[in-house]
Motif scaffolding. Structure first.
Motif, short mmCIF file in Angstrom:
data_model
loop_
_atom_site.label_atom_id
_atom_site.label_comp_id
_atom_site.label_asym_id
_atom_site.label_seq_id
_atom_site.Cartn_x
_atom_site.Cartn_y
_atom_site.Cartn_z
N ILE A 59 19.89 -22.68 -67.89
CA ILE A 59 20.28 -22.18 -66.56
C ILE A 59 19.19 -22.56 -65.56
N GLY A 60 19.54 -23.29 -64.52
CA GLY A 60 18.56 -23.65 -63.48
C GLY A 60 17.56 -24.66 -64.00
N PHE A 61 18.03 -25.86 -64.39
CA PHE A 61 17.15 -26.82 -65.08
C PHE A 61 16.19 -27.54 -64.12
N GLY A 62 16.29 -27.32 -62.80
CA GLY A 62 15.34 -27.93 -61.85
C GLY A 62 15.44 -29.44 -61.90
N GLY A 63 14.36 -30.12 -62.30
CA GLY A 63 14.36 -31.59 -62.40
C GLY A 63 14.87 -32.10 -63.73
N GLY B 216 23.61 -28.04 -68.98
CA GLY B 216 22.69 -27.55 -67.96
C GLY B 216 23.44 -27.18 -66.71
N ALA B 217 23.04 -26.07 -66.08
CA ALA B 217 23.63 -25.66 -64.80
C ALA B 217 22.53 -25.66 -63.74
N GLU B 218 22.80 -26.31 -62.61
CA GLU B 218 21.81 -26.37 -61.53
C GLU B 218 22.54 -26.70 -60.22
N PRO B 219 22.43 -25.81 -59.21
CA PRO B 219 23.10 -26.10 -57.94
C PRO B 219 22.31 -27.02 -57.01
N TYR B 220 21.01 -27.24 -57.26
CA TYR B 220 20.15 -28.02 -56.37
C TYR B 220 20.42 -29.50 -56.61
N ILE B 221 21.06 -30.15 -55.64
CA ILE B 221 21.63 -31.47 -55.89
C ILE B 221 20.55 -32.53 -56.15
N LEU C 95 16.28 -19.80 -69.84
CA LEU C 95 16.12 -19.45 -68.43
C LEU C 95 14.65 -19.69 -68.13
N LEU C 96 14.33 -20.83 -67.55
CA LEU C 96 12.94 -21.26 -67.45
C LEU C 96 12.49 -21.23 -65.99
N TYR C 97 11.56 -20.36 -65.72
CA TYR C 97 11.03 -20.19 -64.37
C TYR C 97 12.16 -19.99 -63.35
N PRO C 98 12.95 -18.94 -63.55
CA PRO C 98 14.00 -18.63 -62.57
C PRO C 98 13.39 -18.31 -61.21
N ASP C 99 14.18 -18.46 -60.17
CA ASP C 99 13.68 -18.16 -58.81
C ASP C 99 13.10 -16.75 -58.80
N PRO C 100 11.86 -16.60 -58.30
CA PRO C 100 11.17 -15.30 -58.46
C PRO C 100 11.66 -14.19 -57.54
N GLY D 198 26.19 -26.76 -60.27
CA GLY D 198 26.57 -25.59 -59.47
C GLY D 198 25.96 -24.34 -60.07
N ASP D 199 26.49 -23.24 -59.61
CA ASP D 199 25.98 -21.92 -59.99
C ASP D 199 26.31 -21.62 -61.46
N ALA D 200 25.32 -21.14 -62.19
CA ALA D 200 25.54 -20.82 -63.61
C ALA D 200 26.61 -19.75 -63.80
N ARG D 201 26.81 -18.89 -62.77
CA ARG D 201 27.82 -17.84 -62.93
C ARG D 201 29.22 -18.43 -63.08
N SER E 7 6.45 -28.84 -70.96
CA SER E 7 6.18 -28.15 -69.71
C SER E 7 7.10 -28.67 -68.60
N THR E 8 7.54 -27.76 -67.73
CA THR E 8 8.45 -28.16 -66.66
C THR E 8 7.67 -28.38 -65.36
N ARG E 9 8.34 -28.96 -64.39
CA ARG E 9 7.69 -29.20 -63.09
C ARG E 9 7.22 -27.90 -62.46
N TYR E 10 8.05 -26.88 -62.55
CA TYR E 10 7.66 -25.60 -61.95
C TYR E 10 6.47 -25.00 -62.70
N GLU E 11 6.46 -25.13 -64.01
CA GLU E 11 5.31 -24.59 -64.77
C GLU E 11 4.02 -25.30 -64.37
C1 LIG Z 1 11.82 -22.09 -59.72
S1 LIG Z 1 13.03 -23.29 -60.12
C2 LIG Z 1 12.63 -23.76 -61.80
C3 LIG Z 1 13.28 -25.04 -62.23
C4 LIG Z 1 13.00 -25.49 -63.66
N1 LIG Z 1 13.60 -24.58 -64.64
C5 LIG Z 1 11.53 -25.64 -63.92
O1 LIG Z 1 10.97 -24.84 -64.71
O2 LIG Z 1 10.91 -26.55 -63.33
C6 LIG Z 1 14.50 -22.30 -60.34
C7 LIG Z 1 15.77 -23.12 -60.40
O3 LIG Z 1 16.89 -22.28 -60.66
C8 LIG Z 1 17.98 -22.78 -59.90
N2 LIG Z 1 18.97 -21.69 -59.72
C9 LIG Z 1 18.89 -20.65 -58.89
N3 LIG Z 1 19.99 -19.88 -58.98
C10 LIG Z 1 20.79 -20.47 -59.90
C11 LIG Z 1 22.07 -20.16 -60.43
N4 LIG Z 1 22.77 -19.10 -60.00
N5 LIG Z 1 22.60 -20.98 -61.37
C12 LIG Z 1 21.91 -22.06 -61.80
N6 LIG Z 1 20.68 -22.39 -61.33
C13 LIG Z 1 20.13 -21.61 -60.40
C14 LIG Z 1 17.36 -23.24 -58.61
O4 LIG Z 1 18.16 -24.18 -57.90
C15 LIG Z 1 16.05 -23.87 -59.11
O5 LIG Z 1 16.19 -25.24 -59.39
#
Ligand SMILES: C[S@@+](CC[C@H](N)C(=O)[O-])C[C@H]1O[C@@H](n2cnc3c(N)ncnc32)[C@H](O)[C@@H]1O
Length: 233
Positions: free
Chosen positions: A66-70, A88-93, A135-140, A116-119, A211-215
């Motif tokens: 969920i939210g795979f970022g890059g 993988g689900a990710e709305p950030y194009i 769920l790796l480094y979800p939006d805080p 798109g949205d994981a929901r 390690s991910t980009r966000y980490e």
């Molecule tokens: C802080 S970033 C971390 C990205 C990646 N997991 C990493 O560790 O580098 C959080 C990611 O979650 C995604 N995200 C936020 N809400 C989401 C949702 N409802 N479904 C899927 N992804 C979501 C964001 O677009 C963003 O890319």
């Protein structure tokens, strides 16, 4: 489009946060269509029929990120585990575009993308169909009034619990202490048990971790990663 105007096939990997041009977007849509699990949107699937995961991944166990970022972790897991299928689900194009470049370079074929949205994706996952979730480094969402937007709330955890098989593993990584607090408080209320010391304690990454980009950003900024492992009861 003529060959001269067709973007370089590796352009996805070189975006580095720039916006997509229209031509790039067109090729991204084509590549995405080939990787899409299909029938996720309301228009294609108004009755929210469950996805045919055995058809999509030839009956392999299915993992979800969920939210795979890059996409670095998603592609790493797909490459290391050819006997599983991973969605993988990710709305950030732009993240999706970066993932497509990585898929091309790694040559992995056991991966599907919901851009798109994981929901929306969880809505169409069959019950007890997923073998592992990340769920790796979800939006805080640091402000207190925004905590209810965090992923670790009933709105997300209930559909996730429904989609996961009993005994499956749910991994959460975060560098935000208050997110750790909310995760440890909320996730167990929705059918999960925290494995405090298995397979490692929360300070150490999982053995198959990349390690991910966000980490990397969190480490540069002096924050401490927490690696939490839950099992679906
Ligand atoms: C802080 S970033 C971390 C990205 C990646 N997991 C990493 O560790 O580098 C959080 C990611 O979650 C995604 N995200 C936020 N809400 C989401 C949702 N409802 N479904 C899927 N992804 C979501 C964001 O677009 C963003 O890319």
């Amino acid at each position: 489009m003529s060959k001269q105007t067709r973007p370089h096939r590796n352009f996805y990997g070189r975006l580095k946060g720039k916006s997509l041009k229209a031509a790039q977007k067109r090729y991204l849509d084509e590549d995405l269509a080939a990787l899409s699990p299909g029938a996720v949107g309301w228009e294609e699937n108004p009755d929210r029929r469950p996805l045919d995961l055995p058809g999509l991944f030839e009956g392999k166990p299915v993992w979800l990120e969920i939210g795979f970022g890059g996409g670095e972790h998603l592609v790493h897991q797909a490459a290391q585990n050819p006997d599983i299928g991973i969605i993988g689900a990710e709305p950030y194009i732009n993240g999706v575009a970066m993932l497509l470049g990585k898929i091309r370079r790694a040559g992995v074929e056991n991966l599907a993308v919901h851009a798109g949205d994981a929901r929306d994706l969880m809505d169409v996952l069959p019950a007890a169909s997923i073998d592992r979730a990340f769920l790796l480094y979800p939006d805080p969402w640091p402000k207190a009034r925004h905590h209810r937007r965090r992923f670790v709330t009933a709105e997300h955890l209930d559909p996730l619990a429904r989609a996961l098989k009993p005994g499956s593993v749910f991994r959460v990584a975060t560098d935000i202490e208050d997110y750790v607090r909310q995760t440890l408080q909320e996730v167990p209320k929705h059918g999960f048990k925290w494995l405090a010391n298995a397979p490692q304690d929360w300070r150490r990454p999982w053995p198959d971790w990349i390690s991910t980009r966000y980490e990397q950003k969190a480490l540069r900024e002096g924050r401490t990663p927490h690696y939490l492992t839950f099992v679906r009861e």
